[in-house]
Design an enzyme around this catalytic site. Sequence first.
Site, mmCIF file in Angstrom:
data_model
loop_
_atom_site.group_PDB
_atom_site.id
_atom_site.type_symbol
_atom_site.label_atom_id
_atom_site.label_comp_id
_atom_site.label_asym_id
_atom_site.label_seq_id
_atom_site.Cartn_x
_atom_site.Cartn_y
_atom_site.Cartn_z
ATOM 1 N N ALA A 162 0.826 -1.212 0.000
ATOM 2 C CA ALA A 162 0.000 0.000 0.000
ATOM 3 C C ALA A 162 0.860 1.261 0.000
ATOM 4 O O ALA A 162 2.085 1.201 0.061
ATOM 5 C CB ALA A 162 -0.935 -0.023 1.199
ATOM 6 N N HIS A 163 0.190 2.397 -0.018
ATOM 7 C CA HIS A 163 0.903 3.680 -0.119
ATOM 8 C C HIS A 163 1.778 3.953 1.102
ATOM 9 O O HIS A 163 1.425 3.645 2.218
ATOM 10 C CB HIS A 163 -0.058 4.842 -0.345
ATOM 11 C CG HIS A 163 -1.199 4.989 0.620
ATOM 12 N ND1 HIS A 163 -2.057 6.042 0.571
ATOM 13 C CD2 HIS A 163 -1.606 4.205 1.644
ATOM 14 C CE1 HIS A 163 -2.949 5.916 1.511
ATOM 15 N NE2 HIS A 163 -2.705 4.824 2.181
ATOM 16 N N ASN A 164 2.925 4.525 0.810
ATOM 17 C CA ASN A 164 3.885 4.940 1.832
ATOM 18 C C ASN A 164 4.519 3.796 2.617
ATOM 19 O O ASN A 164 5.200 4.027 3.618
ATOM 20 C CB ASN A 164 3.253 5.948 2.805
ATOM 21 C CG ASN A 164 2.939 7.257 2.114
ATOM 22 O OD1 ASN A 164 1.897 7.392 1.469
ATOM 23 N ND2 ASN A 164 3.866 8.198 2.176
#
Lengths: 336, 336, 336
Positions: free
Chosen positions: B225-227
């Site tokens: 997922a993001h980050n």
Amino acid sequence: MIDEAAVADVVVRRVDAIDAATADAITWIADDRYARRLATSRAAAVIGRSSHLGSDPRGIVVDDPEAAICDVLERFRMPRYVPEPGVHPSAVVSEGVDLGVGVRIGACSVIKPGAEIGDNTIIHDGVSIGADACVGRDCELHPRCVVGDRCEIGDRVTLHAGAVIGTDGFGYIFREGRHRKIPQIGTVIIEDDVEIGANSCIDRAKFGATVVGRGSKIDNLVQVAHNVQIGPLCVIVAQAGLAGSSHLDAGVVMAGQTGVTQGVRIGKGVRMATSSIAWSDVPAGATVSGLPARDHRTELRERAQVRRLPKLMDRVAALAERVSRLEAAANHRGAD
Amino acid sequence: MIDEAAVADVVVRRVDAIDAATADAITWIADDRYARRLATSRAAAVIGRSSHLGSDPRGIVVDDPEAAICDVLERFRMPRYVPEPGVHPSAVVSEGVDLGVGVRIGACSVIKPGAEIGDNTIIHDGVSIGADACVGRDCELHPRCVVGDRCEIGDRVTLHAGAVIGTDGFGYIFREGRHRKIPQIGTVIIEDDVEIGANSCIDRAKFGATVVGRGSKIDNLVQVAHNVQIGPLCVIVAQAGLAGSSHLDAGVVMAGQTGVTQGVRIGKGVRMATSSIAWSDVPAGATVSGLPARDHRTELRERAQVRRLPKLMDRVAALAERVSRLEAAANHRGAD
Amino acid sequence: MIDEAAVADVVVRRVDAIDAATADAITWIADDRYARRLATSRAAAVIGRSSHLGSDPRGIVVDDPEAAICDVLERFRMPRYVPEPGVHPSAVVSEGVDLGVGVRIGACSVIKPGAEIGDNTIIHDGVSIGADACVGRDCELHPRCVVGDRCEIGDRVTLHAGAVIGTDGFGYIFREGRHRKIPQIGTVIIEDDVEIGANSCIDRAKFGATVVGRGSKIDNLVQVAHNVQIGPLCVIVAQAGLAGSSHLDAGVVMAGQTGVTQGVRIGKGVRMATSSIAWSDVPAGATVSGLPARDHRTELRERAQVRRLPKLMDRVAALAERVSRLEAAANHRGAD
């Protein structure tokens, strides 16, 4: 099988479930549970066994309602789109590719050198077929699926959109501070009458072949690792995963989000419940659940016992109280 | 490393496991378990340590059998298909794209404005490279994979078929009766020597970058997922998932179908067993399992205790019986 | 909302988290936890409520910091690449396709006969749109996604790369030693304002339609089986799976790797914790976890009790000892 005369003056425009069916729908009864809803259903026609239909005037008596409704669904099916026979001008078919009679290759599909495509096989748009890969006859490969070099696909196989056959297996050895890739020089063999779901992945073997057996059906987003051996007639539901060199005997059913760990063997006809993970071999015929997977009844019984833990704790506390009182009395008596 | 003279009069046509090897196969022994099967193996040649091979005439003594079998597999590898050097006529390469020396771009691939592709990188067919994306040298991007705008891919990176790098992260705030999308303006950085499996997804950061560290290996159908920050040399097996802003230190191994929840940090060298889910930080060096994941031995001990619950319940019932008898006796005595 | 004058002499070049922010970054405070880190943050500017910012000279007071940071992120967003208006020369658009005003069709995309694409919709490269499919206005379909024949996509819908809409549902009956496929003659309806993640799969209904309700958001690698009904405003995180004919009421949140089994109904506003699997209906408003999913607090309490099992076992052993001593004393007394 269906008595057409009996429904001659009824117009049926759709198929629907018994509760949802409108006055222009045909529905079916497969078991007692649905039979109880017959009276309140608004369906125009109902397929079922005579024992379930009784004297309902809408009834169409058949021996096998589930097979009959499949026949009905076939009749209601819209004609589906397939590419024109031959090769679409935008497709890229390498020289030396062997295309059977009646093959259809859709727009922007790519067929690499040495590949063979059997008679009447349909390759939709945007498909990628690897070098020296072999696809049998009467197959259907949906948009954007990928077949890797040298993989072998049998006859009457369906690959759904985005399925990937023949990616490298996932194997490394850790040497001198880095992961060295173990060459994955094997292939994938998909036997006849297999269906593989959208965005599922079947990895190429380290050596030899990863095999999906005759007539097995695989749903979407399933992972089949290198050197897995799937026997005939298995059913593998969405998001299940089979780790490297695991093995399914014939007729295994893996429910959704289940897993089989590395090298584990699942016996003939085993049924794995949703989300169960087999950490060790499972004997033929078993129904298993849980993490790790084991006999489904044992698992259920144990869960019930865990749920009774609060009561057990209360009971032990009460017992301790009673023992304390007995001890106090005994001491008192001893002190007499 | 391999003494070629010793095998000069033996013809080896394949590599196989010690039990499955036929008389024309070479196999290997990596540990004691396999050494016990040496006598019954039909293999023509066996790679192993001297301690495992003894005086077996088929033995080929090496220091590191697993590395040696990798060398052998390399020799048996079929030449793989790669697109011709240059750009296939059906590929669509925007003006201003910077292609290195020796780059190969396969059929129907699309390279958008501002992208850079390093020397000798192979882009197979049907690949999509986003605007201003940067792919390093000596990479291999397999069919149908997607690299989003502005993502950065290092050198010697492999993306398998259908992998998607740089989709928007999944973030919303709920306002005025609807989900408002949080803009995902960051990118993805894939460092050198990374391999990413088929149909895996690495999301773009909300801001900054989602990072997959140097030499990490990711299997099929994995969600990042993001980050997320993945350190160097991690191994992430199929169908694992890392939630937003989670963090793996160096050398973490996540087995199949594992998960790490939002913002959780997994310490250096942690090993997560199949299907375990980390709900909170895991200290360096730990081996964890279960849901939520915790020390593997604690988890196993607890499962054993749960299995002893029926006995405990019987024991408490028997104790209650004995206490009742003592109470009856005490009452009787008190009544005296 | 943001007081521009107050930040006029500060140059902000990026957005970052409060701990990571450098002297050229703007950050935000959403809750008390972040407010405590304000003093040590090096950020140039901080968005927050007055109660959190106090008299910090870097503070930018707003009523809704999360909405304000979305506004700021929008300003920092790089212009994204979209195909030119019209149809790319390499795209294959069948005759009779109905394209709205301002539609953009990217390279190597394929639009089949009878499809309709609404005004201003962006179809990126390598997309496949099925025959008689209908895509609304202001949609964005990212590279390599697939929409099956006759599927209906509403307005302002985003499909991320590799998403597959409208594959056959997974249904068979076992007859005469083989699996007979149940025809999947239905479609998929994706309502307005839905977003569907990379490589996720939404299956076509057996009959009728699989529905994803207005404003629902689906992350990557999610499986939605045939005839599933997803209500409006649901949030389904990565790798979750919904089995056939399951049903989500409005506003359900399914965390990552969760599952709902066949035919199960999840009530309005239910929240399912990571990895939980609903085996039976869940009432509106519940927060559930575990396998099978049930009330989250009950699940946590039970886990705590299991962790106290070793103590309980010790306690029962000690009680048995005390009872034995009482029995010995009673016997001794009885023997007197």
